[in-house]
Design an enzyme around this catalytic site. Structure first.
Site, PDB file in Angstrom:
ATOM      1  N   HIS A  57      15.981   1.470 -29.268  1.00 18.31           N
ATOM      2  CA  HIS A  57      15.013   2.568 -29.261  1.00 18.31           C
ATOM      3  C   HIS A  57      15.551   3.729 -30.092  1.00 18.31           C
ATOM      4  O   HIS A  57      16.756   3.848 -30.287  1.00 18.31           O
ATOM      5  CB  HIS A  57      14.815   3.121 -27.841  1.00 18.31           C
ATOM      6  CG  HIS A  57      14.479   2.109 -26.798  1.00 18.31           C
ATOM      7  ND1 HIS A  57      13.206   1.978 -26.287  1.00 18.31           N
ATOM      8  CD2 HIS A  57      15.240   1.202 -26.137  1.00 18.31           C
ATOM      9  CE1 HIS A  57      13.201   1.032 -25.351  1.00 18.31           C
ATOM     10  NE2 HIS A  57      14.423   0.536 -25.257  1.00 18.31           N
ATOM     11  N   THR A  59      15.264   8.069 -29.782  1.00 20.29           N
ATOM     12  CA  THR A  59      14.903   9.020 -28.734  1.00 20.29           C
ATOM     13  C   THR A  59      13.813   9.988 -29.164  1.00 20.29           C
ATOM     14  O   THR A  59      13.046  10.463 -28.317  1.00 20.29           O
ATOM     15  CB  THR A  59      16.125   9.851 -28.319  1.00 20.29           C
ATOM     16  OG1 THR A  59      16.572  10.624 -29.439  1.00 20.29           O
ATOM     17  CG2 THR A  59      17.256   8.958 -27.825  1.00 20.29           C
ATOM     18  N   GLU A 131      19.284   3.480 -26.214  1.00 15.52           N
ATOM     19  CA  GLU A 131      18.598   4.620 -26.824  1.00 15.52           C
ATOM     20  C   GLU A 131      19.523   5.245 -27.866  1.00 15.52           C
ATOM     21  O   GLU A 131      20.701   5.521 -27.586  1.00 15.52           O
ATOM     22  CB  GLU A 131      18.230   5.659 -25.770  1.00 15.52           C
ATOM     23  CG  GLU A 131      17.070   5.252 -24.867  1.00 15.52           C
ATOM     24  CD  GLU A 131      15.707   5.502 -25.505  1.00 15.52           C
ATOM     25  OE1 GLU A 131      15.676   5.982 -26.661  1.00 15.52           O
ATOM     26  OE2 GLU A 131      14.697   5.211 -24.856  1.00 15.52           O
ATOM     27  N   HIS A 189      11.814  -1.609 -29.661  1.00 17.52           N
ATOM     28  CA  HIS A 189      10.772  -1.234 -28.712  1.00 17.52           C
ATOM     29  C   HIS A 189       9.390  -1.538 -29.293  1.00 17.52           C
ATOM     30  O   HIS A 189       8.487  -2.007 -28.591  1.00 17.52           O
ATOM     31  CB  HIS A 189      10.904   0.255 -28.382  1.00 17.52           C
ATOM     32  CG  HIS A 189      10.234   0.662 -27.124  1.00 17.52           C
ATOM     33  ND1 HIS A 189      10.122   1.975 -26.730  1.00 17.52           N
ATOM     34  CD2 HIS A 189       9.639  -0.058 -26.148  1.00 17.52           C
ATOM     35  CE1 HIS A 189       9.492   2.039 -25.576  1.00 17.52           C
ATOM     36  NE2 HIS A 189       9.184   0.819 -25.198  1.00 17.52           N
ATOM     37  N   ASP A 199       9.350   2.563 -32.383  1.00 17.58           N
ATOM     38  CA  ASP A 199      10.798   2.708 -32.539  1.00 17.58           C
ATOM     39  C   ASP A 199      11.505   1.342 -32.474  1.00 17.58           C
ATOM     40  O   ASP A 199      10.991   0.415 -31.852  1.00 17.58           O
ATOM     41  CB  ASP A 199      11.364   3.665 -31.477  1.00 17.58           C
ATOM     42  CG  ASP A 199      11.016   3.310 -30.046  1.00 17.58           C
ATOM     43  OD1 ASP A 199       9.850   2.979 -29.780  1.00 17.58           O
ATOM     44  OD2 ASP A 199      11.916   3.374 -29.191  1.00 17.58           O
TER      45      ASP A 199
END
Length: 322
Positions: A57, A59, A131, A189, A199
């Site tokens: 991912h 953020t 993340e 993601h 992402d």
């Protein structure tokens, strides 16, 4: 007869395992620390790892805000197993980049949402999430010009090279612990929920990760071979091409129903594929280059699935493999 002897066979196997030392009769078992009772441990072969996927991912916010959002209660709580900072972030408190673990790998982090990959849905139950601090974002379409359909404008900063090295090191460590995470199960993601997410975006260096042993990537020579074939095949109409590409995406792992998917859904999933594997041109169109890249990936990772398409020159594939 079969229903009678099968339980006997299972009992015999259990006894044999016990006699041969397959059981542990110590006070502590695999997941037990109490000495108040005895545990018999006979490890079954009929089990698999909970973790099958590694999900990347970005953020979209700075480190400090990310850490707060991912660790503190809220009306819409989210979390991930790991958070990777970037250099030149004023909110980051250290001089060196460090891996932040926020959730134990054996626990369920809330990072994937209503996702799908291969035959699994709700990937929070089956994945580890990373993340990566990167302040990419998309601005909603402008409504300032009546009568003109505007598109959202997205901004994608480059990822910090040192940060990516950290992502690679962490990922390789994770893969060593979870062999069920095969190359095609390292996903973004946006791959697992393209209706809402994009992402880690087009700047994420998937090829660099794959070259380091993390995730999947195609071979250029194979892409060129498939592209030559597709350029010479001009008999299919656009709808049949897109529908077939939806089937190829499903074969690779994307959670799209090739028969029921709408035109918009095919575009969304195609765009997700392009963000991952052809980031320099993301338009949702299943053009020949996009299709050739998919065929190269299927040939590399799922050759048995590719052989089920009679129009694909499998003879060339067999020759190349030899």
């Amino acid at each position: 007869m079969q229903s009678f002897y099968k339980p006997l066979a299972m009992t015999a196997a259990f006894v044999a395992a016990t006699i041969s030392g397959g059981c542990s009769t110590t006070g502590a078992g695999l997941n037990h620390k109490s000495d108040d009772y005895k545990i018999e441990v006979v490890e079954s072969k009929n089990a698999s790892e909970r973790v099958r996927f590694l999900v990347m991912h970005f953020t979209a916010i700075d480190f400090d805000t990310s850490l707060h959002v991912l660790t503190q209660p809220s009306s819409s709580p989210v979390s991930s197993h790991y958070l990777i900072p970037e250099n030149d972030d004023p909110s980051y408190p250290h001089d060196d980049l460090r891996v932040y673990q926020l959730v134990d790998e054996h626990r369920r982090a809330w990072h994937a949402g209503p996702s799908w990959w291969e035959d699994r849905s709700q990937l929070n139950d089956h994945s580890i999430g990373i993340e990566i601090v990167n302040k990419s974002y998309c601005r909603p379409p402008s409504e300032s010009t009546p009568g003109i359909e505007a598109e959202q404008v997205c901004f994608f900063p480059d990822f910090d090279p040192e940060q990516i090295d950290l992502v690679i090191a962490l990922s390789k460590d994770i893969l060593a612990r979870y062999p069920a995470i095969t190359p095609t199960r390292v996903v973004g993601h946006g791959d697992i929920i393209p209706h809402y997410k994009i992402d880690p975006g087009p700047k994420f260096p998937w090829q660099k990760l794959a070259e380091a042993g993390v995730g999947a990537w195609y071979d250029d020579e194979t892409v060129n071979r498939h592209l030559e074939y597709l350029n010479g095949n001009t008999t299919s109409d656009r709808d049949s091409v897109r529908r077939r590409f939806a089937q190829w995406m499903n074969d690779y792992g994307y959670g799209i129903d090739p028969e029921e998917a709408s035109e918009e859904e095919i575009s969304l999933f195609t765009r997700a594929f392009q963000y991952h594997f052809r980031s320099w041109k993301v338009d949702g169109e299943a053009d020949n280059q996009t299709r050739a890249i998919m065929l190269a990936l299927l040939e590399k990772y799922f050759p048995s699935k590719l052989s089920s398409y009679p129009e694909i020159p499998t003879g060339k594939i067999a020759t190349a493999a030899n």
